[in-house]
Motif scaffolding. Structure first.
Motif, short mmCIF file in Angstrom:
data_model
loop_
_atom_site.label_atom_id
_atom_site.label_comp_id
_atom_site.label_asym_id
_atom_site.label_seq_id
_atom_site.Cartn_x
_atom_site.Cartn_y
_atom_site.Cartn_z
N GLY A 1 -35.65 -22.34 -76.44
CA GLY A 1 -35.47 -23.36 -77.68
C GLY A 1 -34.89 -25.10 -77.47
O GLY A 1 -35.68 -25.62 -76.51
N ARG A 2 -34.35 -25.39 -78.25
CA ARG A 2 -33.93 -26.55 -78.05
C ARG A 2 -31.83 -26.68 -77.73
O ARG A 2 -32.22 -28.05 -77.72
CB ARG A 2 -33.76 -27.10 -79.41
N SER A 3 -31.94 -25.84 -77.03
CA SER A 3 -30.87 -25.69 -75.92
C SER A 3 -30.87 -26.49 -74.70
O SER A 3 -32.31 -27.25 -74.47
CB SER A 3 -30.28 -24.47 -75.69
N SER A 4 -29.80 -26.29 -74.06
CA SER A 4 -29.95 -27.21 -72.90
C SER A 4 -30.07 -26.46 -71.60
O SER A 4 -29.96 -26.88 -70.32
CB SER A 4 -28.74 -28.09 -72.02
N THR B 1 -36.73 -25.80 -71.09
CA THR B 1 -35.44 -25.46 -71.42
C THR B 1 -35.98 -23.75 -72.47
O THR B 1 -36.52 -23.91 -72.93
CB THR B 1 -34.54 -26.36 -72.37
N ARG C 1 -32.04 -24.15 -69.04
CA ARG C 1 -33.09 -23.28 -68.69
C ARG C 1 -33.62 -22.08 -67.95
O ARG C 1 -32.86 -21.44 -68.30
CB ARG C 1 -33.35 -24.45 -67.72
#
Length: 281
Positions: A77-80, A75, A82
């Motif tokens: 960074g830390r986001s969802s 993904t 992809r």
């Protein structure tokens, strides 16, 4: 002197092992069906075997790579979000440029400058064609794949049901491509039928395989609950049913030793593999 129960190697039943072949089959089915549908749409404009060769084959390669990247779990960074979904745009642009270049080459003699210009043109102004095509691709293939990824989070049964959806979607798109090509005033060429039949076959095979494995697993659980499978048993737990692998007489003063293999839902479908644990009786 009592000895602690000895751990043993948990042998997971064949029906409870994740079958990577399913996802691989559907990656190929997506590429073939996408190539077939693209060829069928372009056949009325260009016609002949050249459509499948210069447009269908590059789209097949791009489609396989795109379908494989959509399954990439990385993904941003830390986001969802992809990376595979973000790569859809550059993959479509590159495919548009390659198709444009190959079409130019097939039309006659060209220079290196014209090839470079054609690739740039196909990747930029060609967005008039490939951008709507990308939206259609995301709708026809991306939506089923996203649904499969969502179901896969629910366990092995969900994973297989998701792959069944993707396989059936590929089969339907391949059939649609055949219908469009059949009504086209200009032939799509023999290579088109190879692509479309290949997409249909892989999609149907993946869907059928997912269904058969789910049915095999349910039969195994039912037989285990009835006491007809040696070495396994199904027990109730606070989270629901649990499939246990049982070994008898594994140590001094230990008559029965079991480890959890899979958690099951109320219908006996596998939800997730469990961490090794033990019970003695």
């Amino acid at each position: 002197m009592d000895r602690a129960p000895q751990r043993f190697f948990v042998v997971v039943p064949r029906a409870f092992r994740s079958l990577r072949m399913l996802s691989n089959l559907n990656v190929g089915a997506v590429g073939l069906s996408l190539a077939a549908s693209t060829t069928a749409i372009m056949a009325p404009i260009l016609g002949g075997d050249g459509v499948a060769l210069h447009i269908g084959v590059p789209t097949l390669v791009a489609g396989v790579g795109w379908a494989a990247r959509l399954r990439w779990r990385a993904t941003v960074g830390r986001s969802s979000v992809r990376w595979g979904w973000l790569l859809s745009v550059p993959i479509a642009a590159i495919n548009g440029g390659v198709c444009c270049v190959l079409t130019m080459v097939s039309s006659g003699s060209v220079t290196l400058e014209s090839l470079f210009g054609g690739a740039l043109l196909g990747a930029t102004l060609g967005a008039i064609i490939w951008l709507p095509a990308l939206f259609a691709t995301l709708l026809l293939f991306g939506t089923p794949i996203a649904r499969a990824q969502s179901l896969a989070k629910k366990g092995l049964a969900g994973e297989e049901r998701g792959e069944r959806i993707v396989g059936l979607a590929c089969a339907l798109v391949a059939i649609g491509a055949m219908v469009v090509a059949g009504w086209s005033p200009r032939p799509a060429g023999a290579l088109f039928w190879v692509l479309s039949i290949g997409g249909l076959s892989l999609g149907v095979f993946a869907a059928a395989l997912a269904y058969l494995r789910e049915r095999e697993r349910k039969r195994f659980v039912e037989a285990t609950e009835a006491g007809n499978v040696s070495g396994y048993r199904v027990e109730a737990s606070p989270e629901g049913k649990v499939l246990l692998r049982v070994a008898e007489n594994v140590g001094y003063r230990v008559s029965d030793f079991a480890e959890e293999v899979y958690q099951l839902d109320e219908r006996g479908a596998a939800t997730k593999a469990t961490a090794p644990s033990s019970t003695t009786t």
